[in-house]
Design an enzyme around this catalytic site. Sequence first.
Site, short mmCIF file in Angstrom:
data_model
loop_
_atom_site.label_atom_id
_atom_site.label_comp_id
_atom_site.label_asym_id
_atom_site.label_seq_id
_atom_site.Cartn_x
_atom_site.Cartn_y
_atom_site.Cartn_z
N ALA A 1 -58.91 12.09 62.56
CA ALA A 1 -58.37 12.84 63.69
C ALA A 1 -57.37 13.91 63.27
O ALA A 1 -56.97 14.75 64.07
CB ALA A 1 -57.71 11.87 64.67
N ARG B 1 -53.21 21.92 55.92
CA ARG B 1 -53.13 22.60 54.63
C ARG B 1 -54.45 23.23 54.17
O ARG B 1 -54.48 23.99 53.22
CB ARG B 1 -52.61 21.60 53.56
CG ARG B 1 -51.12 21.35 53.68
CD ARG B 1 -50.71 20.12 52.88
NE ARG B 1 -51.16 18.88 53.52
CZ ARG B 1 -51.01 17.68 52.99
NH1 ARG B 1 -50.44 17.54 51.81
NH2 ARG B 1 -51.42 16.60 53.64
N GLY C 1 -48.77 6.81 48.99
CA GLY C 1 -47.95 5.62 49.24
C GLY C 1 -47.95 4.76 47.97
O GLY C 1 -48.97 4.64 47.30
N GLU D 1 -44.18 4.97 51.61
CA GLU D 1 -44.70 6.34 51.60
C GLU D 1 -43.82 7.24 50.76
O GLU D 1 -42.61 7.00 50.63
CB GLU D 1 -44.77 6.87 53.05
CG GLU D 1 -45.82 6.18 53.90
CD GLU D 1 -47.21 6.27 53.29
OE1 GLU D 1 -47.71 7.38 53.08
OE2 GLU D 1 -47.78 5.19 53.00
N ASN E 1 -51.57 3.57 46.90
CA ASN E 1 -52.46 3.13 47.97
C ASN E 1 -53.54 4.19 48.16
O ASN E 1 -53.24 5.34 48.45
CB ASN E 1 -51.62 2.97 49.25
CG ASN E 1 -52.48 2.79 50.49
OD1 ASN E 1 -53.59 2.27 50.42
ND2 ASN E 1 -51.95 3.21 51.64
N ALA F 1 -98.97 47.23 42.64
CA ALA F 1 -97.52 47.47 42.66
C ALA F 1 -97.13 48.30 43.87
O ALA F 1 -97.86 49.19 44.30
CB ALA F 1 -97.12 48.22 41.39
#
Length: 473
Positions: free
Chosen positions: A11, A16, A142, A157, A172, A382
């Site tokens: 979500a 960035r 984290g 964190e 994590n 051609a």
Amino acid sequence: MQIELAVVLAAGEGTRMRSGTAKVLHKVCGQTMLHHVVQSISAINPKSLKIVVGAHKESVEAHIKEIAPSAKTVFQKVRNGTGHATELALANESNAGSVLIMAGDIPLITGMTLVELFEVHQRSKSAATILTATVPDPTGYGRILRDEKGKITHIVEEKEADSATKAIDEINSGIYIFALGKLIEVIGKLERNNSQNELYLTDVIEHLVAANEPVSSYNIPDYVEILGVNDRAKLADCAAIMRDRINEQHMFNGVSIIDPTTTWIDRSVELSKDVTIFPGSALQGNTKVSENCVIGPRTTLVDCNVQAGAQIIESYAIESNIGENANVGPFSYLRSNTQLAANTKVGAYVEVKNSKIGADSKVPHLSYIGDAQIGTGTNIGAATVIVNFDGENKHETKIGNHVRVGSDSMLVAPVNIGDGAYTAAGSVVTEDVPAGALAVARGKQSNILGWVLRKRKGSKSAEAAKSAGASEK
Ligand code: UD1
Ligand code: MG
């Protein structure tokens, strides 16, 4: 192996990325990050899959309909954090079984790793099993905190970490498996007492530990799998890793890739053994290449089917079927619905669109073939152009077997050229040519003798003509 539920958190804004497109819809080797994640999750075969959407809801939902029609989407209107997103996804869930929770921006995760994580989770009978990684640079992630016995106590964190915590290099991954009932028990206990004023999913770990629930971890051997994409530089890093992974797989299966760093093959492409790919090539979408083909250098194939032994050099082809031992390029452009039969040749600077070229037929140089059916054994001289567009409508052209179209012919559609017919070079063919006929459709040549000597007196051309014995009359 089947898990009760898998939840993908997707979500977030992806600020960035600086993009008008949702972060999870950005592509890595031709496939969206979300598609990669959903494909890997299928390895643990979830009974149901929920994807939390918010930012760019419409486009993400439309994409989910394509890649995972049976997935349910959960709308998170206000992004109050990963804990909040998870809480929404767990509404109406029963307590039985396990749930995988992961972010949608981890495109390199493999199905194998998720299977291993699930195995660790089942073996350890944990309330939570965290996929962790030991990384060279843990910044932004984290950190995993453990007690003196090595047991996980909580996750901190980056924004909440002091310098000692920041020095911890076990992080994590953002991928977890929980016992559903245990997670449901603690998810409501999260608080926003952190710098971001969000509900952190990571905080459920200390709640589980406080309730004496077992928490375990699986430390992934190859940490690149858990790299998350937050900006376009990381997107490119992940794409390069995915490219190498795909190329390596093909090389192990018998494909020669001369320069793997400049060869980009989508995950969906199928290659047979003894295919050779030269540098600077891209094979995309539902492209299939059969045995002994040579592709490249600098060739792009999009949704193409290439039959055994074909060779395509320095060319761009989309939605085309390239027959056995066909020879394409250099510098050919095959557009949608080009059908080349076996042993055909499409040579330099030739564009083909919505046309069928029969077996053993050749279009060797500088031509445009549009909306045409060409028989077998035919040669197109051609610089022949099929004049398929009258300014308002497109028309069809039929050229039979063993036809010889003279160089610089304009074949004005609709027109039929019968079997074995010839057209004279430089003809503008506007009427059907019967089988076996020679069509001549151009001004008759007349030579005005001495013209250069009279009109270009003293020029080098006049001198050359004079030396060759020409006179003014
Ligand atoms: C998260 C973890 C961090 C871990 C890292 C791994 C938390 C609090 N932190 O941090 O420990 O090391 O992932 O990459 O979970 N999302 C929502 N709704 C929200 C917020 C986020 O759906 O309200 C989604 C995002 O779209 C994203 C995922 O959750 O796909 C992770 O969110 P993000 O903000 O990237 O968390 P990190 O700061 O990376
Ligand atoms: Mg993230």
